[in-house]
Design an enzyme around this catalytic site. Sequence first.
Site, short mmCIF file in Angstrom:
data_model
loop_
_atom_site.label_atom_id
_atom_site.label_comp_id
_atom_site.label_asym_id
_atom_site.label_seq_id
_atom_site.Cartn_x
_atom_site.Cartn_y
_atom_site.Cartn_z
N CYS A 1 -4.54 -8.18 7.15
CA CYS A 1 -4.34 -7.17 6.09
C CYS A 1 -5.64 -6.41 5.91
CB CYS A 1 -3.93 -7.86 4.79
SG CYS A 1 -4.01 -6.75 3.37
N CYS B 1 -5.44 -0.38 -17.21
CA CYS B 1 -4.90 -0.42 -15.85
C CYS B 1 -3.51 0.21 -15.81
CB CYS B 1 -4.88 -1.85 -15.32
SG CYS B 1 -4.02 -2.98 -16.40
N ASP C 1 -9.83 -3.85 -23.17
CA ASP C 1 -9.41 -3.85 -21.75
C ASP C 1 -8.13 -4.67 -21.63
OD1 ASP C 1 -9.22 -3.86 -19.00
OD2 ASP C 1 -11.05 -4.99 -18.64
N TYR D 1 -10.04 -8.59 -25.21
CA TYR D 1 -9.41 -8.91 -23.92
C TYR D 1 -10.51 -9.13 -22.89
CZ TYR D 1 -5.71 -6.32 -26.37
OH TYR D 1 -4.83 -5.84 -27.29
N CYS E 1 0.86 -1.20 0.00
CA CYS E 1 0.00 0.00 0.00
C CYS E 1 0.89 1.23 0.00
CB CYS E 1 -0.85 0.05 1.26
SG CYS E 1 -2.08 -1.23 1.37
N GLN F 1 -12.43 -10.02 -11.09
CA GLN F 1 -12.06 -8.69 -10.59
C GLN F 1 -11.95 -8.71 -9.06
OE1 GLN F 1 -11.45 -5.86 -12.20
NE2 GLN F 1 -12.05 -6.36 -14.29
#
Length: 462
Positions: A161, A414, A387, A313, A80, A284
Amino acid sequence: MKKNDEIELLIEDMGADGSGVGRVDGMAFFVKDALVGDRVRAKIVKLKKTYGFARLLEVTQPSAYRVEPRCPLHRKCGGCQLQALSYEKQLEYKERKVRENLERIGGLDLDGVTIEPAIGMAEPYRYRNKAQFPVGADKDGNAAAGFYAARTHSMVPVDDCCLGVVQNKEVMRRVLSWMRQYGIAPYDERTGSGLVRHVLIRYAFRTKQLMVCLVLNGKKLPQADALIRGLAEIAGIANISISINQQQNNVIMGDTSQTLWGQDYIEDWIGDIKFQISPLSFYQVNPIQTEALYGKVLEYAQLSGTEVVWDLYCGIGTISLFMAQRAKQVYGVEVVPQAVADAKRNAALNHIANVEFFEGRAEEILPSYYESNHPDDAQHPQVIVVDPPRKGCQQSLLDTIVRVQPQRVVYVSCDPATLARDLKYLCGHGLEVRNVQAVDVFCQTVHVETIVLLSHKSPDSV
Ligand code: SAH
């Protein structure tokens, strides 16, 4: 200035990996864990001609955007990168990252382009439906799950987490105590010995079903009954499975999986479409933001029910199935055979008949469909959605898209850098960017998902 010198600087910006960036004597320095607005003391670790890297020694005056990170291990873990930055500022960072890539790499003039504010989450923690915990020995040799401490082979245990669901903690507690009780050895990445490599946990937010899959460096799981007894007590558990991976590599899952208890899959919904997810399926990871993302894709696609649409994709066909409800016909293209099989199964599961999936490369399937077959006008696509993975699209595919001339192209990305590169090509060949929307799918990290709507240049803008 030289290596090991101490410098003081004001952090004015943040780089693509989340490092703070400040200047000393005209040189830019990247300082990991420093935030925009911080005043810091740092030690130079590397010097190049016009920039350098420095290690944070002390935040002498904290930024107004600093918040208390939820995870005590966040700096050590590194997963993170933005946890210490206020969420509002994280969204601003991502929006700016997208804008800067489009301008600098894409060479785009964004006047006249609608850039919508990034879609964030109301609660940007505990959003991941999937966790893959590496298992190894901690510094005392006990089975532990977490991450490897930098430059060592010992596991730093992560108890909870906070990107994952609370159920993970109980699953891991039971798996680890079973390992300790029965002397089941954790994997050792140095020697390739030991049995348990990873634990994959998936949680379906809507159906509340849980999957636990142990990745093994061996063909058999001893004391499986005891493990199953323990895990089956957890509410919602629907699949307990193993996947065998005896390769010495950093791939997590093996090629196949085997159910030990329960169903072969868990079920979940995105919008009003149901999915069966098996241990190896792609799905996802942030179900809440996925709905926002797909909603935006639908909005940009502007479907009225008469359109032919390509979803390139397509993975397991999620976007294809979403669009099929509003289009005449959808064609999906995906290179991974198992994903195509999942896509077909999901279409059948939801009784969606106006979708067809092709297995192969987008840059081969689309050209061969349009350039060798010459389909009639009724099959001419109005909308093409892409995508791609981080590396973006091949130029030959972009070239076909330009020649096929759909009314609209929706690009889901992304990686804003490869997005910008591809938009540059499309915009150099008659298309124009209309709308840009960043969606925060990976909260607390530097990653950002972007959706772009393109259409043909209007005559007055040529
Ligand atoms: N649209 C899907 C998945 C996107 S991930 C979703 O929203 O869930 C990108 C997908 O592209 C992966 O499934 C990957 O297997 C696939 N892929 C990678 N290279 C490809 C190529 N050249 N042609 C077609 N698919 C490809």
